[in-house]
Design a protein around this motif. Sequence first.
Motif, PDB file in Angstrom:
ATOM      1  N   ASP A  23      21.586 -21.306  49.229  1.00  0.00           N
ATOM      2  CA  ASP A  23      22.666 -21.280  48.246  1.00  0.00           C
ATOM      3  C   ASP A  23      23.837 -22.149  48.710  1.00  0.00           C
ATOM      4  OD1 ASP A  23      23.868 -20.323  45.812  1.00  0.00           O
ATOM      5  OD2 ASP A  23      25.158 -19.055  47.081  1.00  0.00           O
ATOM      6  N   TYR A  24      24.202 -22.038  49.963  1.00  0.00           N
ATOM      7  CA  TYR A  24      25.319 -22.829  50.504  1.00  0.00           C
ATOM      8  C   TYR A  24      24.992 -24.320  50.437  1.00  0.00           C
ATOM      9  CZ  TYR A  24      28.754 -24.740  53.702  1.00  0.00           C
ATOM     10  OH  TYR A  24      29.750 -25.490  54.241  1.00  0.00           O
ATOM     11  N   VAL A  25      23.776 -24.668  50.860  1.00  0.00           N
ATOM     12  CA  VAL A  25      23.401 -26.087  50.868  1.00  0.00           C
ATOM     13  C   VAL A  25      23.339 -26.632  49.447  1.00  0.00           C
ATOM     14  CG1 VAL A  25      21.515 -27.686  51.429  1.00  0.00           C
ATOM     15  CG2 VAL A  25      22.243 -25.998  53.098  1.00  0.00           C
ATOM     16  N   SER A  26      22.855 -25.851  48.514  1.00  0.00           N
ATOM     17  CA  SER A  26      22.785 -26.342  47.131  1.00  0.00           C
ATOM     18  C   SER A  26      24.179 -26.579  46.550  1.00  0.00           C
ATOM     19  CB  SER A  26      21.985 -25.378  46.263  1.00  0.00           C
ATOM     20  OG  SER A  26      22.663 -24.141  46.146  1.00  0.00           O
ATOM     21  N   HIS A  27      25.157 -25.793  46.959  1.00  0.00           N
ATOM     22  CA  HIS A  27      26.528 -25.991  46.477  1.00  0.00           C
ATOM     23  C   HIS A  27      27.269 -27.084  47.242  1.00  0.00           C
ATOM     24  CE1 HIS A  27      25.866 -22.057  44.570  1.00  0.00           C
ATOM     25  NE2 HIS A  27      26.725 -22.518  43.669  1.00  0.00           N
ATOM     26  N   HIS A  28      26.865 -27.342  48.463  1.00  0.00           N
ATOM     27  CA  HIS A  28      27.513 -28.360  49.308  1.00  0.00           C
ATOM     28  C   HIS A  28      26.497 -29.430  49.708  1.00  0.00           C
ATOM     29  CE1 HIS A  28      29.886 -24.645  49.843  1.00  0.00           C
ATOM     30  NE2 HIS A  28      30.922 -25.478  49.815  1.00  0.00           N
ATOM     31  N   ARG A  29      25.765 -29.909  48.734  1.00  0.00           N
ATOM     32  CA  ARG A  29      24.665 -30.833  48.989  1.00  0.00           C
ATOM     33  C   ARG A  29      25.124 -32.112  49.706  1.00  0.00           C
ATOM     34  NH1 ARG A  29      19.559 -31.317  45.919  1.00  0.00           N
ATOM     35  NH2 ARG A  29      20.395 -29.402  45.082  1.00  0.00           N
ATOM     36  N   ARG A  30      26.178 -32.715  49.248  1.00  0.00           N
ATOM     37  CA  ARG A  30      26.627 -33.976  49.826  1.00  0.00           C
ATOM     38  C   ARG A  30      27.006 -33.809  51.302  1.00  0.00           C
ATOM     39  NH1 ARG A  30      31.429 -38.035  47.837  1.00  0.00           N
ATOM     40  NH2 ARG A  30      31.072 -39.535  49.493  1.00  0.00           N
ATOM     41  N   GLY A  31      27.762 -32.799  51.616  1.00  0.00           N
ATOM     42  CA  GLY A  31      28.154 -32.560  53.006  1.00  0.00           C
ATOM     43  C   GLY A  31      26.955 -32.255  53.893  1.00  0.00           C
ATOM     44  N   ALA A  32      25.993 -31.506  53.353  1.00  0.00           N
ATOM     45  CA  ALA A  32      24.791 -31.190  54.139  1.00  0.00           C
ATOM     46  C   ALA A  32      23.972 -32.443  54.412  1.00  0.00           C
ATOM     47  CB  ALA A  32      23.950 -30.151  53.407  1.00  0.00           C
ATOM     48  N   ILE A  33      23.851 -33.309  53.399  1.00  0.00           N
ATOM     49  CA  ILE A  33      23.099 -34.560  53.582  1.00  0.00           C
ATOM     50  C   ILE A  33      23.806 -35.450  54.596  1.00  0.00           C
ATOM     51  CG2 ILE A  33      22.405 -36.691  52.422  1.00  0.00           C
ATOM     52  CD1 ILE A  33      21.761 -34.969  49.956  1.00  0.00           C
ATOM     53  N   GLU A  34      25.125 -35.519  54.519  1.00  0.00           N
ATOM     54  CA  GLU A  34      25.880 -36.319  55.490  1.00  0.00           C
ATOM     55  C   GLU A  34      25.712 -35.769  56.904  1.00  0.00           C
ATOM     56  OE1 GLU A  34      29.849 -36.283  53.989  1.00  0.00           O
ATOM     57  OE2 GLU A  34      29.448 -37.837  52.499  1.00  0.00           O
ATOM     58  N   ALA A  35      25.741 -34.459  57.045  1.00  0.00           N
ATOM     59  CA  ALA A  35      25.580 -33.853  58.374  1.00  0.00           C
ATOM     60  C   ALA A  35      24.189 -34.117  58.932  1.00  0.00           C
ATOM     61  CB  ALA A  35      25.841 -32.349  58.302  1.00  0.00           C
ATOM     62  N   VAL A  36      23.170 -33.979  58.101  1.00  0.00           N
ATOM     63  CA  VAL A  36      21.799 -34.253  58.559  1.00  0.00           C
ATOM     64  C   VAL A  36      21.646 -35.733  58.898  1.00  0.00           C
ATOM     65  CG1 VAL A  36      19.381 -34.310  57.813  1.00  0.00           C
ATOM     66  CG2 VAL A  36      20.760 -32.289  57.383  1.00  0.00           C
ATOM     67  N   GLY A  37      22.223 -36.614  58.081  1.00  0.00           N
ATOM     68  CA  GLY A  37      22.166 -38.049  58.354  1.00  0.00           C
ATOM     69  C   GLY A  37      22.870 -38.413  59.651  1.00  0.00           C
ATOM     70  N   ALA A  38      24.019 -37.805  59.888  1.00  0.00           N
ATOM     71  CA  ALA A  38      24.753 -38.070  61.133  1.00  0.00           C
ATOM     72  C   ALA A  38      23.961 -37.584  62.340  1.00  0.00           C
ATOM     73  CB  ALA A  38      26.124 -37.404  61.091  1.00  0.00           C
ATOM     74  N   ALA A  39      23.368 -36.410  62.220  1.00  0.00           N
ATOM     75  CA  ALA A  39      22.566 -35.886  63.330  1.00  0.00           C
ATOM     76  C   ALA A  39      21.353 -36.776  63.588  1.00  0.00           C
ATOM     77  CB  ALA A  39      22.119 -34.459  63.035  1.00  0.00           C
ATOM     78  N   ALA A  40      20.722 -37.257  62.531  1.00  0.00           N
ATOM     79  CA  ALA A  40      19.573 -38.152  62.694  1.00  0.00           C
ATOM     80  C   ALA A  40      19.999 -39.467  63.339  1.00  0.00           C
ATOM     81  CB  ALA A  40      18.913 -38.406  61.343  1.00  0.00           C
ATOM     82  N   ALA A  41      21.151 -39.984  62.936  1.00  0.00           N
ATOM     83  CA  ALA A  41      21.647 -41.227  63.526  1.00  0.00           C
ATOM     84  C   ALA A  41      21.927 -41.055  65.014  1.00  0.00           C
ATOM     85  CB  ALA A  41      22.914 -41.692  62.802  1.00  0.00           C
ATOM     86  N   VAL A  42      22.509 -39.934  65.386  1.00  0.00           N
ATOM     87  CA  VAL A  42      22.782 -39.663  66.801  1.00  0.00           C
ATOM     88  C   VAL A  42      21.478 -39.564  67.580  1.00  0.00           C
ATOM     89  CG1 VAL A  42      23.661 -37.909  68.397  1.00  0.00           C
ATOM     90  CG2 VAL A  42      25.036 -38.615  66.451  1.00  0.00           C
ATOM     91  N   LEU A  43      20.482 -38.911  67.014  1.00  0.00           N
ATOM     92  CA  LEU A  43      19.188 -38.799  67.689  1.00  0.00           C
ATOM     93  C   LEU A  43      18.518 -40.162  67.853  1.00  0.00           C
ATOM     94  CD1 LEU A  43      17.693 -35.544  66.138  1.00  0.00           C
ATOM     95  CD2 LEU A  43      18.441 -35.918  68.481  1.00  0.00           C
ATOM     96  N   VAL A  44      18.588 -40.996  66.817  1.00  0.00           N
ATOM     97  CA  VAL A  44      17.991 -42.337  66.901  1.00  0.00           C
ATOM     98  C   VAL A  44      18.707 -43.163  67.964  1.00  0.00           C
ATOM     99  CG1 VAL A  44      17.720 -44.512  65.631  1.00  0.00           C
ATOM    100  CG2 VAL A  44      17.032 -42.360  64.578  1.00  0.00           C
ATOM    101  N   LEU A  45      20.028 -43.104  67.989  1.00  0.00           N
ATOM    102  CA  LEU A  45      20.787 -43.850  69.004  1.00  0.00           C
ATOM    103  C   LEU A  45      20.472 -43.355  70.418  1.00  0.00           C
ATOM    104  CD1 LEU A  45      24.264 -44.243  67.288  1.00  0.00           C
ATOM    105  CD2 LEU A  45      22.593 -46.035  67.771  1.00  0.00           C
ATOM    106  N   ALA A  46      20.386 -42.055  70.591  1.00  0.00           N
ATOM    107  CA  ALA A  46      20.070 -41.510  71.915  1.00  0.00           C
ATOM    108  C   ALA A  46      18.666 -41.914  72.347  1.00  0.00           C
ATOM    109  CB  ALA A  46      20.208 -39.987  71.906  1.00  0.00           C
ATOM    110  N   ALA A  47      17.708 -41.841  71.433  1.00  0.00           N
ATOM    111  CA  ALA A  47      16.339 -42.237  71.770  1.00  0.00           C
ATOM    112  C   ALA A  47      16.280 -43.723  72.097  1.00  0.00           C
ATOM    113  CB  ALA A  47      15.397 -41.903  70.621  1.00  0.00           C
ATOM    114  N   GLY A  48      16.991 -44.537  71.336  1.00  0.00           N
ATOM    115  CA  GLY A  48      17.027 -45.975  71.613  1.00  0.00           C
ATOM    116  C   GLY A  48      17.634 -46.274  72.970  1.00  0.00           C
ATOM    117  N   PHE A  49      18.693 -45.573  73.312  1.00  0.00           N
ATOM    118  CA  PHE A  49      19.332 -45.770  74.612  1.00  0.00           C
ATOM    119  C   PHE A  49      18.383 -45.396  75.743  1.00  0.00           C
ATOM    120  CE2 PHE A  49      21.902 -44.077  78.132  1.00  0.00           C
ATOM    121  CZ  PHE A  49      22.591 -45.231  78.477  1.00  0.00           C
TER     122      PHE A  49
END
Length: 133
Positions: A23-49
């Motif tokens: 319910d929370y994610v459905s109401h705050h979809r944009r923020g949740a997508i941004e948070a997941v995208g940021a976490a994925a970007a951090v993981l990709v950068l860490a793996a690349g490093f």
Amino acid sequence: MARIKRKELKRNELAETFGRTVDYVSHHRRGAIEAVGAAAAVLVLAAGFILFRGWREHQAGKELSAALEILEAPLSTDPGAAAAFRKFSTAADREREATKHLREAAAKGGTVVNGRPGVPAHQLLRMRSSSGD
């Protein structure tokens, strides 16, 4: 001893928590997508490093191996040098070639020398000369 009521037995906290999260994610979809995208970007950068560091360490190890092979190569004046794959005319030539590879290894980062991690490769000659070889 407290009695548990039938309504409390039927209650599923995991399902309720999951429902509230959906319910929370459905109401705050944009923020949740941004948070997941940021976490994925951090993981990709860490793996690349980590992969980049591993690659540089591997390259430094290859350069260090080449330097050690050169230092073990005989001089052309040695009795067993005729059968050797690589030989040097003077000790200075051998040291100069080995130093070139050691500098390349040092430029790529720390390596393991004599079982000690993090020792820069350019210190191998100093360690070798101080040990009396």
